[in-house]
Each structure stands twice: as structure tokens, then as C-alpha cells.
Design an enzyme around this catalytic site. Structure first.
Site, PDB file in Angstrom:
ATOM      1  N   GLU A  67       1.153  -0.624   0.050  1.00 28.42           N
ATOM      2  CA  GLU A  67       0.323  -0.305  -0.364  1.00 28.42           C
ATOM      3  C   GLU A  67       0.888   1.212   0.187  1.00 28.42           C
ATOM      4  O   GLU A  67       1.136   1.488   0.734  1.00 28.42           O
ATOM      5  CB  GLU A  67      -0.616  -0.496   1.341  1.00 28.42           C
ATOM      6  CG  GLU A  67      -2.011   1.001   1.210  1.00 28.42           C
ATOM      7  CD  GLU A  67      -2.601   0.853   2.168  1.00 28.42           C
ATOM      8  OE1 GLU A  67      -3.880   1.965   2.883  1.00 28.42           O
ATOM      9  OE2 GLU A  67      -2.458   0.019   3.648  1.00 28.42           O
ATOM     10  N   ARG A 327       5.786 -13.493   9.084  1.00 33.23           N
ATOM     11  CA  ARG A 327       6.013 -12.077   9.123  1.00 33.23           C
ATOM     12  C   ARG A 327       7.681 -12.152   9.808  1.00 33.23           C
ATOM     13  O   ARG A 327       7.277 -13.416  11.091  1.00 33.23           O
ATOM     14  CB  ARG A 327       5.047 -11.108   9.653  1.00 33.23           C
ATOM     15  CG  ARG A 327       5.376 -11.182  11.705  1.00 33.23           C
ATOM     16  CD  ARG A 327       4.370  -9.110  11.499  1.00 33.23           C
ATOM     17  NE  ARG A 327       5.171  -8.765  11.956  1.00 33.23           N
ATOM     18  CZ  ARG A 327       4.881  -7.098  11.922  1.00 33.23           C
ATOM     19  NH1 ARG A 327       3.846  -7.420  12.315  1.00 33.23           N
ATOM     20  NH2 ARG A 327       5.266  -6.225  11.496  1.00 33.23           N
ATOM     21  N   LYS A 337       3.874   0.993  10.823  1.00 33.10           N
ATOM     22  CA  LYS A 337       4.359   2.027  10.201  1.00 33.10           C
ATOM     23  C   LYS A 337       4.533   3.077  10.827  1.00 33.10           C
ATOM     24  O   LYS A 337       4.376   4.852  10.991  1.00 33.10           O
ATOM     25  CB  LYS A 337       3.442   2.403   8.676  1.00 33.10           C
ATOM     26  CG  LYS A 337       4.099   1.111   7.361  1.00 33.10           C
ATOM     27  CD  LYS A 337       2.835   1.210   6.278  1.00 33.10           C
ATOM     28  CE  LYS A 337       3.790   0.409   5.707  1.00 33.10           C
ATOM     29  NZ  LYS A 337       2.634   0.620   4.253  1.00 33.10           N
TER      30      LYS A 337
END
Length: 632
Positions: A67, A327, A337
Site C-alpha cells: 500500500e 512475518r 508504520k
């Protein structure tokens, strides 16, 4: 039917890599010919579009779908290496796709940074397409465009798919308040409650959805929901929202739309339009897989049109399948983020490319190489269980990569002047300078048949800079460097005998004094005539160059700075950056930005890619030490 080429591709890839569950899935699909019937029209599209295309030259298709709302970090680097790496191994293609379905967060700055990061890591989606086409004796896998794909280019189809779901009775417009929707959803111990709008007719839902599209309803007044099962034990299947109203200008589509698809709806459709075979993502999306599969089944199955005709599915079969891997959890690092943005916005770091940041731009400026990050991704492997990887593993991969290619050089980081008091007596003049040289790389780093790089050249004179820690007037036990009466070698130069020092009024050593022993220069017949107990690094006052050296360390003191809801800011390491004025040998001062070196005895350093100016303003960043010394 499986072709011999598919079997050979799977076998060759398996022989060269350590197996993991993703490779096993891919190899099984290739062996069974799961996707062998696929066709590819050169660009993303629906079932009819691809049916008119050629047999897909790509054995598999993966994707990396960030994204564009922030800078990529080390966790993304792992995902990039997995998706592009597996596609390359198995004769496939990996698509770079921007998942730009959220109009309020995307920015072209992030788009450009992502493209740059993927290419810097060594992956090029356009070249991969061309290589696959050539290998299969076909045209390029794509229609010739080198631009990454964008989810927003599929908005028209997503809207079409949403109407198809409504027409088939699989979706409805819900006008409950957000609070009522949340309450009626239930929880893990209580089933949900049907919305009062769930029983609307197809015609009513279509009309209302078109009013949403045509901006006749305010933001938040309604959502389109998939009609699945409000009693499902998987909360993600309790009629999830798939479209919402949001008046916002999109960076790609402008003001064309005031309704936008939810990520969980858009993501599977994007994969299917691009003919992705293996949709690889991290474990947090595992609970969303049932909806992924549900949506693919609905959009791939034959449809009955209002006039009674039965037509094929909107999307081509076989549909993509989602697989999840763990992850990256790296000690002494945060990858949220939001929290990384907080570090930047509150001035805790100098920016997204601060060398202490785990962003790819930060790691690059710190001095990490693409090869080291690819090695790291390969070494930590792929699993389905969460675990923590020690930061020293990443540093070890960098050392392994730089050991045989980073040129050596001498730098003095905490300088004090050494004066050779008998220089004029030995060589006829205080101003006499003598050439010295040292190899740019050790002999062990030169591969057989490889031409070694040119030697480094520098001067030695009466005055040189040495490390302050290399002199002790009263040495501790076992100390072998400079102290009165001791003999050491200036590396690449002469053997010297320490005679004493000069101190200022505060008692601080301002000058170390010694005598040079003629005839002992390194590389000459008399080099071994006097045995020295140690060799120390130095830089000549005559041709050494002043440089700024930034000594970076780990940003956090706690191995898991935000675990358990801790305030990660309390774990910031106050010693994560020290800036010193150093002296470097001429070869280092001539370095180009981003050039890596091993400063002898200190570790690996890089000429800062933003601030370093070759010859006039040397600025170096410490990448990592010669060995792991954290906490020791």
C-alpha cells in the site's frame, strides 16, 4: 496435464534451495499441472479477456502488493525476496502492484520510493516478464508496459463484481449505524444478529448501491456487505463490508469515485485479474483466507443472467490461492508504520532515511547492500510460526557480503598527534615525506584468477595521527601498544619506540612522542630486523583528510521495544548516534557516495549517500563492527 518442462522447473529449483512449505506447495502444483491450463492476454483482465490470450508463459505468478502510504521496511524486504525469488526460481513472474484502494493515505512520494526499493534489491518485474517469454519461445509475458500495476485501475471491474454479487443474492446494502453494525456483529462467544436491511430485494440493493455510487448518500450512511453467515465462528465471514462511501480525491482516479472497495474485497479480485497463482502474505491475513476463497468461488462460478442465459464466471478459473507465512520479527527493531512515522514526526530520528531506521531507505543509507538483505531473507527461511530473529543475524549477513569486497583503509576516530622526534636526523629534514602502500584487499579476498585492485598509497612524515587509546603512560597489564620504552609498528610504515608524551594544564595528553627506527619499513628487507609487539593504525598529518564520522548503533536498548504494549520511546538508545571528527587516509577521502569500506580494526563504514562529497567533505557512517559486540 503436466508438461516435462514444468517437472524439470520444479526439480531444478528444489535441487538448489533448502525446501520450505511454500516451495513444496509450488512444486506440488507444478507437478499436478494445477495452473497449466491458464491463459494470459498480456494484461490484467476478466475471464473473457484472458480466454482470448495465449497459454501463460509464466509457470507461476506471485505478487508484491504494498500500500503506497509509507516507506518500506526490512519486513517488506523479506516479502519482496520471497515473492520475486520464488517466481524467478520456478520460471514465473512476480507482479509489483500498488494496493491503492484507500484514497486518503496514498502518495506518489511513496509510490516512487517503493519502485526504487524493489529495483535496488535486485528485482525488475519487466525484465522478469521478458525473460519468461523468451524462455518459453513466446512473446513477453506482459503487453510491453514496464509500469507497476495499480489496484485503482481495477475499480471499474470491482464495481461490476459488486453488482454481480448483488444480482446473485450474495451482497446487500446496509444502512445501520457503525455502532449498531459493531454491536450486531457479535463476538467470539456470541453469534451475530442479522441486519434489518439483510432481506432487501435484489432490485432494492442495486438501486441503493447505485445511489451510493452517484453520491446521493453522505459518507458513512451505508456500506455494501457480502451476505455470508452472521453465525459463522469466523467473525470475518459475518457479512463483511466490501464497499464504503468516502468522498476523497484519489491520486490515480481523481474524483471519479466516491465509493471505494475494502481491502479484503479488492485484494482477491486484484490477484484474479492478474492471474496470480500463489498469493503469499503474512500470518495476520490467515483469518481472511476463508473470505478470499468464498469471493473467488462466487466470482468464478457460472452466472445466470436476468434473461435466463447462463454464462461463465466473471473471473478465470482456476482461481488464485492464498498462503500465509510468518512475518519478520527482528530484535531491537519496530516495523509498525504508525510508530515509525511517530519517530520521524517527533524528531527522534532525522527522517525516513535515517541510518538507524529499519526502512529500506534507512538500511541503504546505513550501508546495507542488496546482497546482504537477500542473503538474510534466504538464511532466516520461511515458516508458519512466529519467532524472533536476532539483529546480529542481519549484521552477520552484511559482514559476510562485505568481507571480500569492501576495500580496506585506515582512519583515526579519536585522534592525538604522534611526533617522531628524530625524523630529521633519520631522513635529513623535518619536511621529508615517504611513500607507503597497503593492499586495498587482503590476499585471501582475491579469488583465483581475479586481478587485485590497485594498492592504496599514502605518506608518512614526522607527524601522524594515532588513536588516543593506543597510548598509555602507565600501561595496564597485557597492554602492547605505545608506552615509554615500548616498540610498535605503524602499520604499513616504520617500527617506532615510544619515548613519552606532552600534557596540557589539565593533564590531558596532547602529544605522544617516539623515535623512528630507520630501515624497518614494511615491505623492505629490514622490516623484521626489529620485533614489534603490536601494529597500530595511523594517518599522516601531511596527507590525512579531516572527515565527519557518524557512529551509529542500535536505535533501541530493549530487544523487543514495543512488546506487551510498552512505550517504545522509553527504550530509545541515547548512544545510538555519536558524531566524531576523524582523520582518514587519502583513498578514503576520494570515496564516492555509497561506497563501502572496512576501516581497519573498527568495522565497516560507508560514504554517506546524502552528505558525503568526495575530496572536500568526507562523511562516513558506521554500518557495523567487525564482530558482534552488542551488550558486551
Amino acid at each position: 496435464m503436466t508438461s516435462p518442462t514444468d517437472k524439470a522447473t520444479a526439480t531444478a529449483a528444489a535441487e538448489h534451495k533448502v525446501s520450505n512449505f511454500l516451495r513444496q506447495i509450488i512444486e506440488s502444483d507444478l507437478a499436478k499441472g494445477t495452473y497449466a491450463s491458464r491463459r494470459w492476454a498480456g494484461s490484467p483482465g476478466d475471464a473473457a479477456h484472458h480466454a482470448a490470450g495465449q497459454p501463460d508463459p509464466a509457470k507461476i505468478r506471485t505478487r508484491f502488493p504494498p500500500e503506497p502510504n509509507g516507506y518500506l521496511h526490512v519486513g517488506h524486504a523479506k516479502s519482496i525476496c520471497i515473492n520475486f525469488g520464488l517466481a524467478k526460481e520456478y520460471g514465473g513472474v512476480c507482479h509489483l502492484r500498488f494496493d491503492d484502494t484507500n484514497p486518503e493515505k496514498e502518495d506518489t512520494e511513496y509510490v516512487n520510493s517503493i519502485i526504487d526499493a524493489v529495483k535496488w534489491l535486485g528485482f525488475d518485474w519487466a525484465q522478469m516478464d521478458q525473460a519468461v517469454g523468451q524462455a518459453q519461445g513466446a512473446a513477453a509475458s506482459r503487453d510491453g508496459s514496464a509500469a507497476p500495476y495499480q489496484a485503482s485501475d481495477y475499480f471499474d471491474f470491482m464495481y461490476r463484481a459488486a453488482e454481480a454479487l448483488i444480482e446473485a443474492g450474495h451482497a446487500y446494502v446496509d444502512e445501520q449505524s457503525a455502532e449498531d453494525m459493531r454491536a450486531n456483529r457479535g463476538d467470539f462467544g456470541k453469534p451475530g444478529v442479522d441486519s434489518p436491511f439483510r432481506s432487501r430485494s435484489v432490485a432494492e440493493n442495486l438501486a441503493r448501491f447505485r445511489e451510493m455510487r452517484d453520491a446521493k448518500l453522505p459518507d458513512g450512511a451505508a456500506v455494501l456487505r457480502a451476505k455470508i453467515d452472521m453465525a459463522s465462528p469466523n467473525i470475518n465471514l459475518r457479512d463483511p463490508a466490501i464497499y464504503r462511501i468516502r468522498r476523497a480525491t484519489h491520486h490515480n482516479t481523481g474524483d471519479k469515485w466516491c465509493i471505494y472497495p475494502m481491502y479484503t474485497f479488492a485484494h482477491p479480485i486484484e490477484d484474479a485479474l492478474e492471474q496470480i497463482t500463489h498469493s503469499l502474505c503474512t500470518l495476520e491475513f490467515e483469518d481472511q483466507r476463508p473470505f478470499y476463497d468464498w469471493l473467488m468461488e462466487r466470482l468464478c462460478e457460472p452466472r445466470t443472467l436476468p434473461d435466463g442465459r447462463v454464462v461463465g464466471g466473471l473471473l478465470a478459473a482456476p482461481s488464485p490461492k492464498q498462503y500465509e507465512f510468518a512475518r519478520l520479527n527482528l530484535t531491537y527493531v519496530i516495523t509498525s508504520k504508525r510508530k515509525l512515522a511517530q519517530l520521524v514526526n517527533e524528531g527522534k530520528v532525522s527522517g525516513w532515511d535515517d541510518p538507524r531506521m529499519p526502512t529500506i531507505v534507512g538500511l541503504r543509507r546505513r550501508g546495507y547492500t542488496p546482497e546482504s538483505l537477500r542473503l538474510f531473507a534466504d538464511r532466516i527461511g520461511v515458516t508458519k510460526s512466529d519467532s524472533w530473529i536476532d539483529y546480529s543475524t542481519l549484521e552477520g549477513c552484511l559482514r559476510e557480503d562485505l568481507e571480500n569486497k569492501a576495500h580496506r583503509g585506515m582512519a583515526v576516530l579519536d585522534p592525538v598527534k604522534l611526533v617522531l622526534t628524530n625524523w630529521a636526523e633519520a631522513f635529513g629534514s623535518d619536511g621529508y615525506l615517504e611513500d607507503c602502500s597497503q593492499p586495498a584487499l587482503p590476499h585471501s579476498a582475491i579469488a583465483e584468477g581475479q586481478t587485485p585492485p590497485a594498492d592504496r598509497r599514502f605518506k608518512i612524515g614526522k607527524e601522524v595521527w594515532i588513536e588516543r587509546e593506543d597510548f598509555e603512560e602507565v600501561p595496564p597489564k597485557g597492554y602492547k601498544r605505545l608506552f615509554p620504552g615500548n616498540v610498535v609498528r605503524l602499520k604499513g610504515g616504520y617500527v617506532i619506540e615510544c619515548t613519552g608524551c606532552v600534557r596540557d594544564a589539565a593533564g590531558r595528553v596532547t602529544e605522544v612522542q617516539a623515535k623512528v627506527i630507520p630501515g624497518t619499513k614494511s615491505g623492505t628487507p629490514g622490516a623484521d630486523s626489529v620485533k614489534a609487539k603490536a601494529a597500530i593504525t595511523w594517518v599522516s598529518v601531511a596527507d590525512g583528510v579531516e572527515a565527519q564520522v557518524r557512529l551509529y548503533d542500535r536505535l533501541f536498548m530493549d530487544a523487543q521495544p514495543d512488546a506487551g504494549g510498552k512505550d517504545f520511546l522509553l527504550s530509545l538508545n541515547p548512544e545510538s548516534l555519536k558524531v566524531v571528527t576523524a582523520y582518514v587516509e587519502p583513498s578514503l577521502a576520494k570515496a564516492q557516495p555509497d561506497q563501502k569500506f572496512q576501516f581497519e580494526r573498527f568495522g565497516y563504514f560507508v560514504a554517506d549517500r546524502a552528505d558525503h562529497v568526495a575530496g572536500t567533505k568526507p562523511v562516513f557512517n558506521r554500518v557495523t563492527g567487525l564482530k558482534d559486540s552488542w551488550g558486551k
